[in-house]
Design an enzyme around this catalytic site. Structure first.
Site, PDB file in Angstrom:
ATOM      1  N   GLU A 334       0.843  -1.205   0.000  1.00  0.00           N
ATOM      2  CA  GLU A 334       0.000   0.000   0.000  1.00  0.00           C
ATOM      3  C   GLU A 334       0.881   1.260   0.000  1.00  0.00           C
ATOM      4  OE1 GLU A 334      -2.915   1.371   3.308  1.00  0.00           O
ATOM      5  OE2 GLU A 334      -4.186   0.311   1.857  1.00  0.00           O
ATOM      6  N   HIS A 365       5.399 -27.438   2.639  1.00  0.00           N
ATOM      7  CA  HIS A 365       4.443 -28.484   2.227  1.00  0.00           C
ATOM      8  C   HIS A 365       3.401 -27.899   1.294  1.00  0.00           C
ATOM      9  CE1 HIS A 365       6.307 -31.000   5.328  1.00  0.00           C
ATOM     10  NE2 HIS A 365       6.418 -29.853   5.973  1.00  0.00           N
ATOM     11  N   LYS A 486     -13.782   1.860  -3.589  1.00  0.00           N
ATOM     12  CA  LYS A 486     -14.799   2.124  -2.563  1.00  0.00           C
ATOM     13  C   LYS A 486     -15.979   2.895  -3.161  1.00  0.00           C
ATOM     14  CE  LYS A 486     -11.305   2.537   1.081  1.00  0.00           C
ATOM     15  NZ  LYS A 486     -10.681   3.476   2.051  1.00  0.00           N
TER      16      LYS A 486
HETATM   17  O1  F6P Z   1      -8.592   1.833   2.346  1.00  0.00           O
HETATM   18  C1  F6P Z   1      -7.307   1.661   2.799  1.00  0.00           C
HETATM   19  C2  F6P Z   1      -7.237   2.200   4.198  1.00  0.00           C
HETATM   20  O2  F6P Z   1      -7.442   3.579   4.193  1.00  0.00           O
HETATM   21  C3  F6P Z   1      -5.918   1.863   4.844  1.00  0.00           C
HETATM   22  O3  F6P Z   1      -4.894   2.730   4.472  1.00  0.00           O
HETATM   23  C4  F6P Z   1      -6.302   1.949   6.292  1.00  0.00           C
HETATM   24  O4  F6P Z   1      -5.363   1.308   7.132  1.00  0.00           O
HETATM   25  C5  F6P Z   1      -7.661   1.236   6.278  1.00  0.00           C
HETATM   26  O5  F6P Z   1      -8.237   1.620   5.029  1.00  0.00           O
HETATM   27  C6  F6P Z   1      -8.568   1.585   7.426  1.00  0.00           C
HETATM   28  O6  F6P Z   1      -8.743   2.969   7.439  1.00  0.00           O
HETATM   29  P1  F6P Z   1      -9.370   3.632   8.780  1.00  0.00           P
HETATM   30  O7  F6P Z   1      -8.385   3.358   9.888  1.00  0.00           O
HETATM   31  O8  F6P Z   1      -9.502   5.082   8.439  1.00  0.00           O
HETATM   32  O9  F6P Z   1     -10.691   2.964   9.038  1.00  0.00           O
END
Ligand code: F6P
Length: 519
Positions: A334, A365, A486
């Protein structure tokens, strides 16, 4: 100066065994860890060229910039202060002390609750924790908790819930009582769909049993206190801060790990922080040739961008580190799974490798067949974390397997050797037994694994990731690539309810196939 690609072409035909014998600075030590980098296609001339490239790329100044708290996350105009969370107060500036205060507040809360063992004004017995979070709000706490599960407080049952799949929540609360459970909700943004969905389920679960006392059984950790209070619909003294300048995948040092502070105790967590700080001091001060994070970052650049190996395989030869590959996948991929520079220019090079792997010796394995005789030759990374509390014979066997796997990956077994050892074998069978070798690997070894050493290890990978990002010309601290999916999920969710339509033909087919199921 000889081009790095020319070095790679010159070294490619050579045997790793021979290169290892004369490898320059083959083993590096810091904060209780030793990195053995002797089994790589690198000799003294290449090593000097790589270090020279790193210096020209600005590794030294980038380390200084990070630890001065300067802007290093350019697209969000922020510093990256994960290192500040573990800095001892005596070394910290007032600004850094404020960042650290968020950790101390959580530690104090954990200390109090571990002492009182009572939840809320009704003083219900505190017996379990449900941690709700995803990504960096889950992987780190889950890794720490699992690594030291034998050191956990046996009177506190710990569960984790991350997925929006309702099965995750239902299985996480199976056997728990709202009467005795503290729900910890971790979300830096307080805007992540999966976490908000599960927090809503947890609210209903708590309310159904304890009614209006439900907020007293809830702790929220976020950088967005305003949203958290709006969701709670009332003020709470159990909202803990995550600093905005600490990335989610760098946040396990923060109050995000409240579950571990409660279950494993503040002392273990402080040792975890101290180990990371010791590694920080190494990375800040070591000269380039001896700097473990810089040398590993240079090897990542060397193996991926110069030698064209687009995978790295992480083999955690320690059951307590079985979640390390998953944790590092987010940290590294990421951070550096990008192809555009901070200035918006396309990067016409291979950047971060695909990191995958698992627990050793389990993988022997499974995918080790692929590692030894497959057509791809990625570099492997063995993390060997030993301690005296483990039974000796089993540990000796684990070490033997790790060393053997690394040796066979590097040296292979030739057709001549096979025919010499097994002269009766038909030729066509002997050829099936050839192990080509030529697979480079790094060994990361500690002989006294504990919370301090885990902290040092994770800090090492954080700095390595940042420095590899500098070598690739990447901002390692943002993650724009996760946003579009998203948004599209929201649009498709609406279409699945029948409210809208979508244009993509495949999505449209399946939305139609699911028909009334979600309407
Ligand atoms: O969508 C990726 C992300 O933003 C990550 O970088 C982050 O760790 C995760 O989602 C959770 O984000 P949050 O802590 O804001 O819920």
């Amino acid at each position: 100066m000889t081009d790095l690609h020319e070095h790679a072409a010159r070294l490619a035909p050579l045997a790793l065994k021979d290169l290892a014998k004369s490898a320059p600075a083959p083993r590096l030590s810091a904060a209780g860890w030793t990195a053995d980098v002797s089994r790589h296609f690198v000799d003294a001339a290449t090593q000097d060229a790589l270090v020279g490239y790193g210096q020209d790329a600005g590794l030294v100044s980038s380390i200084a910039q990070l630890f001065r708290g300067e802007i290093v996350n350019y697209s969000e105009d922020r510093p990256a202060l994960h290192w500040a969370l573990r800095m001892p107060d005596e070394d910290a500036s007032d600004e850094i002390k404020q960042v650290r205060q968020s950790v101390q507040t959580a530690l104090d809360f954990a200390e109090q609750l571990r002492t009182s063992r009572k939840l809320g004004t009704a003083a219900r017995p505190f017996k379990s924790i449900l941690h709700i979070g995803i990504g960096g709000s889950d992987f780190g706490p889950r890794l720490i908790q699992d690594a030291f599960s034998l050191e956990r407080d046996r009177d506190i049952e710990v569960r984790f819930c991350a997925n929006v799949d309702p099965q995750d929540f239902d299985r996480a609360v199976d056997g728990l009582s709202p009467q005795n459970t503290l729900v910890i909700g971790v979300s830096k943004s307080f805007g992540t769909e999966e976490t908000l969905y599960n927090l809503d389920k947890a609210k209903t679960w708590l309310q159904g049993d304890i009614g209006e006392d439900w907020p007293q059984h809830l702790a929220l950790i976020t950088a967005n206190r305003h949203r958290a209070e709006a969701w709670l619909e009332e003020p709470s003294n159990q909202i803990f801060d995550m600093p905005l300048s600490v990335g989610g995948r760098f946040s396990l040092w923060s109050a995000a790990s409240l579950v571990c502070m409660l279950s494993l105790g503040p002392d273990l967590f402080r040792a975890f922080l101290a180990g990371a700080n010791e590694m920080d001091q190494h990375v800040r001060t070591a000269r380039m040739h001896d700097n473990m994070a810089a040398r590993l970052a240079l090897l990542d650049y060397w193996n991926t961008t110069i030698r064209g190996k687009r995978m790295r395989v992480l083999l955690a030869y320690a059951n307590r580190l079985r979640f390390l590959p998953t944790y590092l996948q987010q940290l590294e991929m990421e951070s550096n799974g990008k192809s555009t520079s901070p200035q918006g220019a396309a990067l016409n090079i291979d950047t971060a490798p695909a990191l995958w792997g698992g627990e050793g010796s389990i993988g022997q394995h499974s995918y080790h067949q692929w590692l030894h005789q497959g057509t791809q030759t990625p570099s492997a990374e063995f993390v060997l974390a030993l301690d005296d509390s483990s039974e000796r014979d089993g540990t000796r066997s684990l070490v033997a397997h790790a060393l053997a796997q690394a040796e066979v990956l590097a040296n292979g077994r030739s057709l001549e050797e096979i025919k010499h050892d097994e002269p009766e074998l038909p030729d066509y069978v002997a050829r099936q037994k050839v192990h080509p070798g030529g697979r480079p690997s790094t060994l990361l070894v500690t002989q006294q694994f504990d919370a301090h050493r885990l902290g040092a290890l994770i800090a090492l990978y954080e700095h390595r990731t940042y420095l590899a990002g500098i070598l690739w010309g990447i901002n390692s601290f943002d993650q724009w690539g996760v946003e579009r999916g998203k948004v599209m999920a929201g649009a498709i969710n609406d279409a699945l309810t029948g409210a809208t339509e979508v244009s993509d033909p495949v999505s449209a087919y399946w939305i139609d196939r699911f028909g009334k199921r979600f309407r």
